[in-house]
Design a protein around this motif. Structure first.
Motif, PDB file in Angstrom:
ATOM      1  N   PRO A  98     -13.454 -36.937   9.134  1.00  0.00           N
ATOM      2  CA  PRO A  98     -13.489 -38.314   8.631  1.00  0.00           C
ATOM      3  C   PRO A  98     -12.294 -39.130   9.128  1.00  0.00           C
ATOM      4  O   PRO A  98     -11.188 -38.615   9.200  1.00  0.00           O
ATOM      5  CB  PRO A  98     -13.428 -38.136   7.105  1.00  0.00           C
ATOM      6  CG  PRO A  98     -13.976 -36.782   6.852  1.00  0.00           C
ATOM      7  CD  PRO A  98     -13.561 -35.951   8.033  1.00  0.00           C
ATOM      8  N   GLY A  99     -12.575 -40.366   9.516  1.00  0.00           N
ATOM      9  CA  GLY A  99     -11.512 -41.251   9.983  1.00  0.00           C
ATOM     10  C   GLY A  99     -11.373 -41.271  11.499  1.00  0.00           C
ATOM     11  O   GLY A  99     -10.724 -42.155  12.048  1.00  0.00           O
ATOM     12  N   GLN A 100     -11.980 -40.281  12.170  1.00  0.00           N
ATOM     13  CA  GLN A 100     -11.829 -40.232  13.628  1.00  0.00           C
ATOM     14  C   GLN A 100     -13.043 -40.818  14.347  1.00  0.00           C
ATOM     15  O   GLN A 100     -14.167 -40.712  13.890  1.00  0.00           O
ATOM     16  CB  GLN A 100     -11.605 -38.787  14.085  1.00  0.00           C
ATOM     17  CG  GLN A 100     -10.319 -38.208  13.508  1.00  0.00           C
ATOM     18  CD  GLN A 100     -10.021 -36.803  14.030  1.00  0.00           C
ATOM     19  OE1 GLN A 100     -10.740 -36.244  14.857  1.00  0.00           O
ATOM     20  NE2 GLN A 100      -8.935 -36.244  13.534  1.00  0.00           N
ATOM     21  N   ARG A 101     -12.760 -41.417  15.518  1.00  0.00           N
ATOM     22  CA  ARG A 101     -13.787 -41.971  16.374  1.00  0.00           C
ATOM     23  C   ARG A 101     -14.650 -40.841  16.951  1.00  0.00           C
ATOM     24  O   ARG A 101     -14.123 -39.761  17.211  1.00  0.00           O
ATOM     25  CB  ARG A 101     -13.052 -42.687  17.518  1.00  0.00           C
ATOM     26  CG  ARG A 101     -13.839 -43.749  18.188  1.00  0.00           C
ATOM     27  CD  ARG A 101     -13.010 -44.544  19.182  1.00  0.00           C
ATOM     28  NE  ARG A 101     -13.950 -45.451  19.805  1.00  0.00           N
ATOM     29  CZ  ARG A 101     -14.294 -46.612  19.277  1.00  0.00           C
ATOM     30  NH1 ARG A 101     -13.711 -47.048  18.190  1.00  0.00           N
ATOM     31  NH2 ARG A 101     -15.224 -47.364  19.853  1.00  0.00           N
ATOM     32  N   ILE A 102     -15.956 -41.087  17.134  1.00  0.00           N
ATOM     33  CA  ILE A 102     -16.812 -40.074  17.761  1.00  0.00           C
ATOM     34  C   ILE A 102     -17.170 -40.559  19.168  1.00  0.00           C
ATOM     35  O   ILE A 102     -17.606 -41.697  19.347  1.00  0.00           O
ATOM     36  CB  ILE A 102     -18.085 -39.816  16.920  1.00  0.00           C
ATOM     37  CG1 ILE A 102     -17.679 -39.392  15.494  1.00  0.00           C
ATOM     38  CG2 ILE A 102     -18.950 -38.734  17.561  1.00  0.00           C
ATOM     39  CD1 ILE A 102     -18.849 -39.157  14.564  1.00  0.00           C
ATOM     40  N   ARG A 103     -16.918 -39.682  20.148  1.00  0.00           N
ATOM     41  CA  ARG A 103     -17.168 -40.030  21.554  1.00  0.00           C
ATOM     42  C   ARG A 103     -18.253 -39.130  22.104  1.00  0.00           C
ATOM     43  O   ARG A 103     -18.171 -37.910  21.943  1.00  0.00           O
ATOM     44  CB  ARG A 103     -15.911 -39.778  22.399  1.00  0.00           C
ATOM     45  CG  ARG A 103     -14.706 -40.582  21.990  1.00  0.00           C
ATOM     46  CD  ARG A 103     -13.412 -39.898  22.475  1.00  0.00           C
ATOM     47  NE  ARG A 103     -12.350 -40.155  21.508  1.00  0.00           N
ATOM     48  CZ  ARG A 103     -11.676 -41.304  21.476  1.00  0.00           C
ATOM     49  NH1 ARG A 103     -11.906 -42.250  22.368  1.00  0.00           N
ATOM     50  NH2 ARG A 103     -10.758 -41.499  20.550  1.00  0.00           N
ATOM     51  N   ALA A 104     -19.237 -39.743  22.770  1.00  0.00           N
ATOM     52  CA  ALA A 104     -20.306 -38.937  23.368  1.00  0.00           C
ATOM     53  C   ALA A 104     -20.275 -39.119  24.878  1.00  0.00           C
ATOM     54  O   ALA A 104     -19.928 -40.195  25.390  1.00  0.00           O
ATOM     55  CB  ALA A 104     -21.656 -39.364  22.813  1.00  0.00           C
ATOM     56  N   ARG A 105     -20.631 -38.036  25.583  1.00  0.00           N
ATOM     57  CA  ARG A 105     -20.732 -38.094  27.044  1.00  0.00           C
ATOM     58  C   ARG A 105     -22.069 -37.477  27.409  1.00  0.00           C
ATOM     59  O   ARG A 105     -22.357 -36.354  27.002  1.00  0.00           O
ATOM     60  CB  ARG A 105     -19.586 -37.307  27.684  1.00  0.00           C
ATOM     61  CG  ARG A 105     -19.593 -37.366  29.196  1.00  0.00           C
ATOM     62  CD  ARG A 105     -18.420 -36.557  29.748  1.00  0.00           C
ATOM     63  NE  ARG A 105     -18.257 -36.779  31.185  1.00  0.00           N
ATOM     64  CZ  ARG A 105     -18.968 -36.161  32.124  1.00  0.00           C
ATOM     65  NH1 ARG A 105     -19.885 -35.263  31.779  1.00  0.00           N
ATOM     66  NH2 ARG A 105     -18.765 -36.418  33.407  1.00  0.00           N
TER      67      ARG A 105
END
Lengths: 149, 178
Positions: A98-105
């Motif tokens: 929680p609180g962190q950005r989610i990055r997808a590749r």
């Protein structure tokens, strides 16, 4: 990055960020080239799936993965005018912090005349342990013969 | 399994309001379900999820079509709520849980998604959507749930999905036989 690539990325960014649902989730295009796309999404309390832990709902991660895979298909060097998801499987490895950005590749690992096979991985701040992975098949729509590029 | 001594049947309104309260506690506490605007309609123990159309659900403004991610999320939400509801129903009907004490922070733990596969069958129209899930297998540790979504016609599916879920740890309040 040269001038034309930069312009292409800017146009793609505007395109993706203009999709109403992507905008609602705050998605941002971080990279796009030759069948590979990177899209991220901020932590948002509205997307929480478990109120006790504050962890983002898997459905929101699916939306990010689907958008990222679709963008990867659109950016493939074969001229692709449109795409739609045929199927998508998501494996959830762990809860995103929680609180962190989610990055997808996402990357197209095989493309035929009519189908693109795509794999994607999502991370939070820990780049060594994926939050989720996805694999999917996408349609490839090509411009009609003789139509302007 | 021992049955408690038979009592006079409860008035129908008492039964209905208890079940509705339990469902409301399950659904209203999840911000993401509220964000997408998903509601649940109950007929006995059967649930139908409803996704009223909204501009922010659009993925392709030109057609316009629902976002594929919205369809996936709708199916996944329906599957998790159906599975949680099945668990809650047993405890509620057996009197192990009093829905009056349930609120979003005091719910039995929810199952966790292990994997979810979506089969996209038609593009989502700018209309309301509906979905129903079926728990095909529910063991002590894992469950498999199938879910179907449609719009105008029940027989013309928008999408279907299958998910595997990790069951919440069984406490004394949620003891079940496998």
């Amino acid at each position: 990055m040269d001038k034309t690539e930069e312009a292409k990325l800017r146009a793609a960014r505007q395109f993706i960020e203009a999709i109403p649902h992507s905008r609602a989730l705050g998605m941002q295009l971080d990279g796009l080239a030759d069948g590979v796309a990177e899209i991220s999404m901020p932590y948002d309390l509205r997307l929480v799936g478990d109120p006790r832990t504050g962890v983002i709902h898997g459905g929101a991660v699916s939306a990010l993965m689907d958008t990222c895979c679709g963008a990867a298909v659109m950016s493939h060097p074969d001229s692709v005018s449109g795409t739609a998801t045929i199927d998508l499987r998501i494996d959830y490895m762990r809860a995103a912090v929680p609180g962190q950005r989610i990055r997808a590749r996402a990357a197209c690992y095989h493309v035929t005349r009519s189908v693109a096979f795509v794999r994607a991985t999502a991370f939070d701040d820990d780049a060594d342990r994926p939050v989720a992975t996805a694999t999917g098949a996408f349609t490839i729509e090509r411009p009609r013969e003789g139509a302007k590029p | 399994m021992t049955q408690p001594p038979r009592k006079r049947p409860e008035p129908v309104q008492v039964v209905k309001s208890r079940r509705d309260a339990a469902l409301r506690a399950l659904v209203s506490g999840v911000p993401y379900i509220q964000f997408l605007g998903i509601r649940f309609d109950r007929r006995g123990d059967e649930l139908t999820a409803e996704l009223p159309f909204d501009e922010k659900l659009i993925g392709n403004p030109l057609i316009p079509a629902l976002h594929g991610g919205v369809t996936a999320a709708f199916l996944e939400v329906t599957a998790i709520i159906e599975l949680s509801w099945t668990l809650l129903w047993e405890d509620m009907e057996a009197g192990r849980i009093d829905p009056a004490t349930l609120d979003p922070m005091h719910l039995p733990r929810l199952p966790k998604t292990i994997d979810f596969t979506v089969d996209y069958l038609r593009s989502g129209l700018p209309r309301d959507g509906y979905a129903r899930a079926r728990v095909n297998r529910s063991g002590r540790r894992y469950a498999s749930v199938h879910v179907e979504a449609w719009q105008d016609n029940r027989s013309r599916l928008l999408a279907q999905g299958t998910g595997h879920f990790l069951m919440p740890p069984t406490g004394p309040a949620t003891e079940r036989d496998d």
